[in-house]
Design a protein around this motif. Structure first.
Motif, short mmCIF file in Angstrom:
data_model
loop_
_atom_site.label_atom_id
_atom_site.label_comp_id
_atom_site.label_asym_id
_atom_site.label_seq_id
_atom_site.Cartn_x
_atom_site.Cartn_y
_atom_site.Cartn_z
N ALA A 98 2.28 -7.61 13.52
CA ALA A 98 2.23 -8.49 12.35
C ALA A 98 3.54 -8.41 11.57
O ALA A 98 4.03 -7.32 11.28
CB ALA A 98 1.06 -8.11 11.45
N PRO A 99 4.11 -9.56 11.22
CA PRO A 99 5.37 -9.56 10.46
C PRO A 99 5.15 -9.13 9.01
O PRO A 99 4.03 -9.08 8.51
CB PRO A 99 5.83 -11.01 10.54
N ALA A 100 6.27 -8.85 8.34
CA ALA A 100 6.24 -8.33 6.97
C ALA A 100 5.39 -9.17 6.02
O ALA A 100 4.62 -8.62 5.23
CB ALA A 100 7.67 -8.23 6.44
N GLU A 101 5.49 -10.51 6.13
CA GLU A 101 4.75 -11.34 5.14
C GLU A 101 3.23 -11.20 5.31
O GLU A 101 2.49 -11.34 4.35
CB GLU A 101 5.19 -12.81 5.19
N ILE A 102 2.80 -10.90 6.53
CA ILE A 102 1.35 -10.69 6.76
C ILE A 102 0.94 -9.29 6.28
O ILE A 102 -0.11 -9.12 5.66
CB ILE A 102 1.02 -10.95 8.25
N ARG A 103 1.79 -8.31 6.50
CA ARG A 103 1.51 -6.95 6.00
C ARG A 103 1.46 -6.92 4.48
O ARG A 103 0.65 -6.21 3.89
CB ARG A 103 2.58 -5.97 6.49
N GLU A 104 2.30 -7.72 3.86
CA GLU A 104 2.30 -7.79 2.39
C GLU A 104 0.98 -8.32 1.84
O GLU A 104 0.60 -8.01 0.71
CB GLU A 104 3.47 -8.66 1.89
N MET A 105 0.29 -9.11 2.63
CA MET A 105 -1.02 -9.62 2.21
C MET A 105 -2.13 -8.61 2.49
O MET A 105 -3.30 -8.87 2.21
CB MET A 105 -1.33 -10.93 2.94
N GLY A 106 -1.77 -7.49 3.08
CA GLY A 106 -2.76 -6.44 3.32
C GLY A 106 -3.36 -6.46 4.71
O GLY A 106 -4.30 -5.72 5.01
N PHE A 107 -2.80 -7.30 5.60
CA PHE A 107 -3.28 -7.33 6.98
C PHE A 107 -2.24 -6.64 7.87
O PHE A 107 -1.16 -6.30 7.41
CB PHE A 107 -3.51 -8.77 7.43
N GLY A 108 -2.59 -6.48 9.14
CA GLY A 108 -1.62 -5.92 10.08
C GLY A 108 -1.58 -4.42 10.12
O GLY A 108 -0.55 -3.81 10.38
N ALA A 109 -2.75 -3.79 9.86
CA ALA A 109 -2.83 -2.33 9.94
C ALA A 109 -3.01 -1.86 11.39
O ALA A 109 -2.98 -0.66 11.67
CB ALA A 109 -3.98 -1.81 9.08
N GLY A 110 -3.21 -2.80 12.28
CA GLY A 110 -3.37 -2.42 13.68
C GLY A 110 -4.70 -1.78 14.00
O GLY A 110 -4.84 -1.07 15.00
#
Ligand SMILES: Nc1ncnc2c1ncn2[C@@H]1O[C@H](COP(=O)(O)OP(=O)(O)O)[C@@H](O)[C@H]1O
Ligand SMILES: [Mg+2]
Length: 146
Positions: A98-110
Motif C-alpha cells: 500500500a502506498p503512503a497515501e493509503i497508509r495515511e488513511m489508516g490502511f495498509g497494515a498488511g
C-alpha cells in the motif's frame, strides 16, 4: 432451506474510500437479520471487510458474491486490477505494498489476508498479474443447538 441457495452480489469501486466497508456491512446486516450466531457473523464481517478493502486499496473494481449454502457460507470477491505476483508473500503478516497515501488513511497494515485466513475455514486465492484476483472464502457456521 432444502438445497436452495440464497445469493447476493455487490459491486466494489477501487479507491472509493467514501463507500469503503458498505458491502461488508450489508453482508453483516443480512446474516444478523437471518439470526446467525453473533460470533460467526463477526468473523464473516471481518473476512468480507478485509476482502472488500483489498479491492478498494489495491484494485480498480470488483464484485463481492455472497451465498448462503446448506452447510456453509461462501464469499467470492473477484476484481479487475494488478493481481498479486507472489501470493505466499502477500499472505505474510505485515506485508503490504500500500502506498503512503493509503497508509495515511489508516490502511495498509498488511494484516488483511492473514485476518481473512484466521476467520475462514477455507481461503483460496487465484490471481493473474495485470488482470485481477479472485478470493474465495468458505465459512462454516457453528452447528445449531437443539
Ligand atoms: N485484490 C488485490 N489485488 C492486488 N493486490 C492485492 C489484493 N489483495 C491483496 N493484495 C496484495 O497483498 C498485500 C497484502 O494484503 P493485505 O494482507 O490485505 O494487506 P494490506 O491490504 O494492508 O496491504 C497488499 O499490500 C497487496 O500487495
Ligand atoms: Mg488489505
Amino acid at each position: 432451506m432444502q438445497g436452495k441457495a440464497l445469493e447476493w452480489a455487490y459491486e466494489i469501486e477501487g479507491k472509493d474510500f467514501r463507500n469503503a466497508g458498505k458491502v461488508s456491512s450489508k453482508v453483516k446486516e443480512i446474516l444478523k437479520e437471518l439470526g446467525f450466531d453473533p460470533a460467526f457473523v463477526r468473523g464473516v464481517a471481518i473476512a468480507s471487510y478485509e476482502a472488500e478493502m483489498n479491492v478498494v486499496c489495491h484494485a480498480e473494481k470488483g464484485t463481492l458474491h455472497f451465498a448462503i449454502l446448506p452447510e456453509a457460507l461462501k464469499i467470492v470477491v473477484e476484481d479487475q486490477g494488478p493481481g498479486i505476483p507472489d501470493i505466499a508473500l502477500a499472505m505474510q503478516e505485515g506485508y503490504s505494498t500500500a502506498p503512503a497515501e493509503i497508509r495515511e488513511m489508516g490502511f495498509g497494515a498488511g494484516m488483511g489476508l492473514p485476518n481473512m485466513k484466521k476467520n475462514t475455514d477455507e481461503l483460496n486465492i487465484a490471481s493473474t498479474v495485470g488482470k485481477g484476483t479472485v478470493v474465495e472464502m468458505v465459512i462454516r457456521p457453528p452447528l445449531p443447538r437443539e
